[in-house]
Design an enzyme around this catalytic site. Structure first.
Site: not given
Length: 808
Positions: A310, A563, A567
């Site tokens: 990310d 996180d 996800d």
């Protein structure tokens, strides 16, 4: 029809005022429509124990143990120690993984307020039933899915969607379990409870144990075990029948020889070695602030060829800061900054006016996301003017707002606030956005601020430029992976051009190849995109999972960092999942590896640890396979030539301990930073095959010569033990290269230990005194073993190279 709708409306009105009655609650409870917490979908402890104990090979070993006990061969049962250790470690690892997944917490609500029998009551969230009217206020977590029936609120769904911004909820809007109420208060009618709620389905899917998910090393070992499992029964039965019925040996000799042959074909210590080596690696990584949930991921990460990351939190720091601000060019508040002006003072005045206006607007807006926190920190001038009304940020409307002196001011995403007027000001904004900065537009509107998307373009007054600084060590980390052939894929919900610019700044090659994920519609689009692009912007949580699946379908080994709860499912699909400890608990629990200090720069160390484990186990595994190859060839030879198997189970254990078991554990824990090359099983076989063939040739030749020259057959097992041990030390010398002082001391110590057991513990291992003729034959074949090993090694390597060139 109208009458039915009227009755339905009256029923809903009654429920909103009165809630469910006690009788209705009992009815729903009896029908099972209760908000019970779903159990995780992991195996029970009993299932784990059974799956590890009740295996095909454990059954074989149990049968062997019973047979040896029946004939009184107690000393031949040393192999059981390794089997018990293997089984125990397997159970401990699976139980640990089960605890990790069972502790996955997404829904933490305990007591909630519910409207029943006309009054508000507090009940446990697990006592709610379908149709209950729940009262929710700021700070409450939504316990089950439902719709708003009264009131308004702002809800943070970041736990589920990854978006940190609040969403305005009004009557008729859906509420998902797991979300949080940030402000306001609503009454919610529950429409899905228990296992039917969104969060329960997510929990079940996230905690499912993926059967058959193995690293390449474990898959290779399983293939070997499967092959051995198919041949040991017919070979064992044939050896026993031949020995007992045809050669007319005693039951004791027939059983012990058969057990020795079959045990020699099973690499029972190899799984133990792999488990211990990975456990030691997990402890080493723990000292580097890296927590391992699944030890197999150590190997998987060392083999990864695609790493998905990310932008925020991995490439950049999670916090934001204001890089700068300026009046809008061609706007109502500023002059064109590109043209020279003689009235510099006027320009400064306009900039100062913009600063004070922004300070007044953001002062009273809640700092409930990273963007607003950065704005409030920068525009902190104390102003006398107070906003009469503020509107918090909503991911639906894409703006925050404040009403000052009767004027409606908004700040937010330019594409949404400027709408069709965006093109007029795009040059000024893209001057920053194309460099990786985030640009917000500030302006006024005549529309009433109600938290809903604006219908008309605003009157722009200025822009605010925000920046996430590149994380310390990010460039070096990405450079490390790319130098080793690992492709970096950046997956973000932000503007793709912005993400691409930041990725380029972080040194990610190919970051100029980017795509807006909203354009990806079909499965084919994803399969094409993962090969063509390295940066994906505007990605939704579900698209993350689709991208991971597309990469895996292209036969890549994929690692992913994450996180948030959004996800979790993508992390579960990745071959190796990495979570930052600063993220949500669910992501940390669902991942195989957690960076406890949330420092992405730890990743190269994890890869190096994985290389050490894989390379060393690959190197030492050949020691185990030598024994398997020799035992299989020797068993077939014994069947064909009607010769009794020459070794006993405890003699196999003696040779294995000093030429395989003890040295393999030392070698497996050594440093090794070499790049992993080739396939595990083929690499192991190339190293093991020459030694296995050498063992077979010298021992089978000794048996044939001994029978031809009428040598005493009673001392042959001792001679064979000596020969196999000598070849074992030869291959150990070859495997241990480069020959350091430590390696030389280790091999010398092993030889002395073996000699001690041969001379002083010979009674236990049934080592007998050999005749002069047998000793001479043993010496001759021991001398010939070295050139046979050397030249057979060259032949095997030459053949393997030819095969690789023919079938790359």
């Amino acid at each position: 029809m109208e009458q039915r709708e009227a009755l339905k409306s009256e029923d809903l009105k009654r429920k909103i005022e009165y809630g469910l009655t006690s009788e209705e609650v009992r009815s729903q409870t009896d029908a099972g429509r209760v908000n019970r917490k779903v159990d995780s979908s992991t195996k029970s402890v009993g299932d784990i124990v059974r799956s590890n104990v009740c295996t095909y090979f454990n059954l074989i070993f149990l049968v062997f143990a019973v047979l040896l006990m029946l004939v009184g061969a107690w000393r031949q049962m040393l192999f059981l120690m390794v089997i018990i250790c293997n089984t125990a470690i397997g159970i401990i690892q699976e139980v640990h993984s089960k605890k990790v997944l069972d502790n996955l917490k997404i829904l933490s609500a305990s007591k909630v307020k519910v409207l029943r029998d006309g009054g508000i009551k507090e009940v446990m969230s697990e006592e709610l039933v379908l149709g209950d009217i729940v009262y929710l206020e700021a700070g409450n977590q939504i316990p089950a899915d439902g719709v708003v029936v009264r009131g308004t609120a702002r809800v943070n769904e970041s736990l589920l969607t990854g978006e940190a911004d609040e969403i305005f909820k009004d009557a008729g809007d859906k509420l998902l379990s797991g979300s949080f109420v940030v402000s306001g208060a609503v009454y919610q009618e529950l429409t899905a409870v228990g296992e039917e709620s969104y969060i329960s389905k997510l929990t079940v899917e996230a905690t499912q144990t993926k059967e058959g998910e193995q690293s390449e090393m474990i898959r290779s070992l399983n293939k070997l075990i499967m092959f051995v499992g198919l041949i040991i029964i017919p070979i064992g039965v044939t050896l026993f029948v031949q020995s007992y019925l045809i050669n007319e040996q005693s039951l004791y000799d027939s059983v012990t020889q058969m057990v020795a042959a079959v045990i020699g074909m099973i690499p029972e210590g190899l799984f133990l070695l792999a488990s211990v080596a990975m456990a030691v690696s997990a402890m080493r990584l723990a000292r580097q602030q890296v927590l391992i949930h699944d030890m197999k991921c150590i190997e998987t990460l060392a083999r990864v060829d695609v790493l998905c990351v990310d932008k925020t939190g991995t490439i950049t720091e999670p916090s934001m800061e204001v890089y700068g601000f300026e009046p809008m060019e061609n706007g109502e508040m500023a002059k064109n900054s590109d043209t020279e002006t003689s009235d510099t003072e006027t320009s400064d005045t306009e900039t100062s006016k913009l600063f004070h206006l922004l300070s007044s607007c953001v002062a009273d807006i809640p700092g409930d996301n990273a963007t607003m926190e950065a704005l409030k920190k920068h525009f902190h001038e104390k102003e006398e003017r107070k906003a009469s009304r503020v509107i918090g940020f909503s991911s639906e409307s894409k703006y925050s707002g404040a009403v000052l002196d009767g004027v409606n001011y908004v700040i937010g995403a330019p594409e949404f606030l400027l709408q069709q007027e965006y093109g007029k000001y795009s040059v000024q904004m893209e001057r920053y956005s194309l460099k990786g900065y985030r640009v917000l537009v500030f302006g006024s509107t005549e529309e009433e601020l109600d938290g809903l998307p604006l219908q008309e373009p605003i009157h722009p007054l200025g822009i605010v430029v925000l920046n996430n600084s590149i994380r310390k060590g990010a460039k070096e980390t990405f450079s490390y992976f790319e130098e080793r052939g690992v492709k970096i894929k950046v997956i973000s919900g932000d503007n793709p051009a912005c993400v691409a610019s930041i990725a380029l700044e972080a040194g990610i090659s190919g970051a100029d190849q980017y795509v807006d994920a909203t354009t990806l519609k079909t499965k084919g689009d994803y399969l094409e995109a993962v090969e063509k692009y390295n940066v994906f912007g505007r990605v939704t949580p579900n698209q993350k999972r689709q991208l991971i699946q597309a990469l895996k379908q292209k036969k890549y080994t994929v690692a992913m960092t994450g996180d948030g709860v959004n996800d979790v499912l993508a992390l579960r699909d990745a071959d190796c999942s990495v979570a930052m400890a600063s993220g949500c608990e669910a992501a940390c629990q669902a991942s195989k590896l957690v960076l406890l200090d949330s420092d992405f720069a730890r990743m190269p160390g994890v890869v190096m640890e994985g290389r050490r484990v894989v390379n060393n186990i690959e190197r030492t595994a050949s020691l185990y396979i030598v024994k398997n190859i020799f035992s299989m060839l020797m068993a077939l030879f014994s069947v064909i030539f009607m010769i009794s198997y020459p070794l006993l189970p405890n003699q196999i254990s003696l040779i294995g301990a000093f030429t395989i078991g003890i040295p393999s554990f030392f070698l497996a824990l050594e440093p090794n930073k070499e790049k992993i090359k080739g396939h595990f099983l083929s690499n192991v076989l190339v190293k093991a095959l020459p030694a296995g063939i050498t063992d077979f040739l010298v021992v089978s030749s000794l048996l044939l010569f001994a029978r031809e020259f009428k040598v005493d057959m009673n001392c042959l097992s001792t001679s064979c033990t000596v020969l196999v041990a000598i070849v074992g030390f030869m291959i150990l010398y070859k495997i241990a290269k480069p020959m350091t002082r430590w390696h030389a001391i280790m091999i010398l110590g092993l030889i002395l230990g073996w000699l001690f057991c041969m001379f002083f513990l010979g009674w236990f291992f049934e080592i007998k005194e050999i005749t002069l003729h047998t000793a001479m034959l043993t010496a001759v074949f021991a001398i010939t073993a070295e050139p046979i090993l050397r030249y057979s090694g060259r032949v095997v390597e030459w053949t393997y190279d030819k095969i690789r060139k023919q079938f790359p």
